[in-house]
Enzyme design. Sequence first.
Site, PDB file in Angstrom:
ATOM      1  N   LYS A  72       4.479  15.013   0.949  1.00 39.24           N
ATOM      2  CA  LYS A  72       5.525  14.646  -0.012  1.00 39.24           C
ATOM      3  C   LYS A  72       5.710  15.766  -1.032  1.00 39.24           C
ATOM      4  CE  LYS A  72       3.408  10.065   0.208  1.00 39.24           C
ATOM      5  NZ  LYS A  72       1.953  10.325   0.171  1.00 39.24           N
ATOM      6  N   HIS A 105       8.667  12.357  -3.331  1.00 43.74           N
ATOM      7  CA  HIS A 105       7.548  11.493  -3.746  1.00 43.74           C
ATOM      8  C   HIS A 105       7.951  10.388  -4.732  1.00 43.74           C
ATOM      9  CE1 HIS A 105       2.893  11.695  -4.236  1.00 43.74           C
ATOM     10  NE2 HIS A 105       3.318  10.461  -4.346  1.00 43.74           N
TER      11      HIS A 105
HETATM   12  N1  NAP Z   1       4.051   7.317  -2.439  1.00 44.36           N
HETATM   13  C1  NAP Z   1       3.334   7.015  -3.490  1.00 44.36           C
HETATM   14  O1  NAP Z   1       3.774   7.122  -4.646  1.00 44.36           O
HETATM   15  C2  NAP Z   1       1.928   6.501  -3.302  1.00 44.36           C
HETATM   16  C3  NAP Z   1       1.283   5.840  -4.356  1.00 44.36           C
HETATM   17  C4  NAP Z   1      -0.015   5.361  -4.130  1.00 44.36           C
HETATM   18  C5  NAP Z   1      -0.606   5.543  -2.881  1.00 44.36           C
HETATM   19  N2  NAP Z   1       0.039   6.211  -1.877  1.00 44.36           N
HETATM   20  C6  NAP Z   1      -0.579   6.445  -0.537  1.00 44.36           C
HETATM   21  O2  NAP Z   1      -1.050   5.198  -0.042  1.00 44.36           O
HETATM   22  C7  NAP Z   1      -2.441   5.294   0.233  1.00 44.36           C
HETATM   23  C8  NAP Z   1      -3.119   3.948   0.046  1.00 44.36           C
HETATM   24  O3  NAP Z   1      -2.907   3.430  -1.247  1.00 44.36           O
HETATM   25  P1  NAP Z   1      -4.063   3.362  -2.357  1.00 44.36           P
HETATM   26  O4  NAP Z   1      -5.035   4.430  -2.091  1.00 44.36           O
HETATM   27  O5  NAP Z   1      -3.367   3.330  -3.661  1.00 44.36           O
HETATM   28  O6  NAP Z   1      -4.690   1.892  -2.204  1.00 44.36           O
HETATM   29  P2  NAP Z   1      -5.296   0.990  -1.025  1.00 44.36           P
HETATM   30  O7  NAP Z   1      -5.314   1.695   0.267  1.00 44.36           O
HETATM   31  O8  NAP Z   1      -4.602  -0.333  -1.118  1.00 44.36           O
HETATM   32  O9  NAP Z   1      -6.775   0.739  -1.559  1.00 44.36           O
HETATM   33  C9  NAP Z   1      -7.747   1.749  -1.580  1.00 44.36           C
HETATM   34  C10 NAP Z   1      -8.981   1.166  -2.254  1.00 44.36           C
HETATM   35  O10 NAP Z   1      -9.440   0.040  -1.511  1.00 44.36           O
HETATM   36  C11 NAP Z   1     -10.786   0.234  -1.077  1.00 44.36           C
HETATM   37  N3  NAP Z   1     -10.844  -0.236   0.315  1.00 44.36           N
HETATM   38  C12 NAP Z   1     -10.401   0.404   1.441  1.00 44.36           C
HETATM   39  N4  NAP Z   1     -10.598  -0.364   2.530  1.00 44.36           N
HETATM   40  C13 NAP Z   1     -11.181  -1.511   2.089  1.00 44.36           C
HETATM   41  C14 NAP Z   1     -11.630  -2.687   2.743  1.00 44.36           C
HETATM   42  N5  NAP Z   1     -11.524  -2.837   4.052  1.00 44.36           N
HETATM   43  N6  NAP Z   1     -12.178  -3.671   1.985  1.00 44.36           N
HETATM   44  C15 NAP Z   1     -12.296  -3.534   0.636  1.00 44.36           C
HETATM   45  N7  NAP Z   1     -11.892  -2.437  -0.037  1.00 44.36           N
HETATM   46  C16 NAP Z   1     -11.333  -1.431   0.681  1.00 44.36           C
HETATM   47  C17 NAP Z   1     -11.061   1.715  -1.205  1.00 44.36           C
HETATM   48  O11 NAP Z   1     -12.392   1.920  -1.636  1.00 44.36           O
HETATM   49  P3  NAP Z   1     -13.466   2.723  -0.726  1.00 44.36           P
HETATM   50  O12 NAP Z   1     -13.055   4.168  -0.721  1.00 44.36           O
HETATM   51  O13 NAP Z   1     -14.738   2.473  -1.477  1.00 44.36           O
HETATM   52  O14 NAP Z   1     -13.432   2.089   0.631  1.00 44.36           O
HETATM   53  C18 NAP Z   1     -10.113   2.141  -2.337  1.00 44.36           C
HETATM   54  O15 NAP Z   1     -10.733   1.937  -3.596  1.00 44.36           O
HETATM   55  C19 NAP Z   1      -2.909   6.396  -0.728  1.00 44.36           C
HETATM   56  O16 NAP Z   1      -4.176   6.895  -0.396  1.00 44.36           O
HETATM   57  C20 NAP Z   1      -1.785   7.375  -0.585  1.00 44.36           C
HETATM   58  O17 NAP Z   1      -1.908   8.108   0.634  1.00 44.36           O
HETATM   59  C21 NAP Z   1       1.313   6.674  -2.072  1.00 44.36           C
END
Ligand code: NAP
Length: 274
Positions: A72, A105
């Site tokens: 992005k 983004h």
């Molecule tokens: N376009 C945008 O503006 C934008 C914004 C935000 C995010 N994103 C993208 O979306 C991706 C995912 O979103 P996110 O990182 O915000 O949140 P998410 O994937 O909803 O949650 C990640 C969190 O959940 C935990 N987790 C992962 N698997 C789990 C499970 N099976 N059970 C319990 N907890 C679990 C992880 O901890 P552990 O590491 O301890 O497992 C981490 O703290 C990002 O990494 C990024 O690539 C894009």
Amino acid sequence: MQFAEAKGARIPLIGLGTWDLRGRTCVHMVDQALRLGYRHIDTAEMYGNESEVGEGLRASGVDRNEVFVTTKVWPANFAPRDLEKSAKQSLAKLRLSEVDLLLLHWPNPNIPLADTLGALNRVKQAGLARHIGVSNFTVALINEAVRLSSEPLVCDQIEVHPFLDQSKVIAACRAHGMAVVAYSPIARGGAKSDKVLNRIGELYGKTAAQVCLRYLVQQGIVVIPRTSKDDRLKENFAIFDFVLSPAEMTEIGGLARRDGRVIDYSYSGSPNWD
Ligand SMILES: NC(=O)c1ccc[n+]([C@@H]2O[C@H](COP(=O)([O-])OP(=O)(O)OC[C@H]3O[C@@H](n4cnc5c(N)ncnc54)[C@H](OP(=O)(O)O)[C@@H]3O)[C@@H](O)[C@H]2O)c1
């Protein structure tokens, strides 16, 4: 692997999110994810980990053409020349000749969208990105972007999980034939303590996080959960061997609440965020 199909793009329904994955952890998680069968990796210039994502991709030994790589452009780089430079820098860091998907983004209210989309179109036409799309675009902005872009916009990447009602943006994407890519699909881990998701999970021998992800992919929504733990990579991927009933889908849909959003941010151009 199941896919979301949109305007010629075939996007694997599950990918690995990499926000906040750094250094060796990032290389390891990308490598492991691909060895486990993931075929879609989500990064961004703002995450500062494109080099590590590329390194993990090469370490896995999986053929480049089998993996769907998204990056992005940060809104500070939406002026046409900056956007073209940013795309080239991302490719240099990833050590790839093209990405599968290049997204804007966040909307940038300070730069005309027509100019930014013109540059994004040129980047695609130059072969640097196989597909282009947007992220964090509202219904009004999606409509405007589709009108202004001569190349198809294949998705809007937005926050989607059961605790947030995104039905209007999802309907707009569907109306334009765009895929919906759900970020924070397990509400940054919040799904794991939800009573309804846990109760339904017990019926299938699945965790609340798996039920949460299943709820989304069962609607054709792409999910990109992030984890820094090997066992959770496996857990998050094991969501294609059970089916939620219509009543369960409705019950999970009822979990949406007014304060359900976990990402509270909008790009203002303030130097603090550059
Ligand atoms: N376009 C945008 O503006 C934008 C914004 C935000 C995010 N994103 C993208 O979306 C991706 C995912 O979103 P996110 O990182 O915000 O949140 P998410 O994937 O909803 O949650 C990640 C969190 O959940 C935990 N987790 C992962 N698997 C789990 C499970 N099976 N059970 C319990 N907890 C679990 C992880 O901890 P552990 O590491 O301890 O497992 C981490 O703290 C990002 O990494 C990024 O690539 C894009």
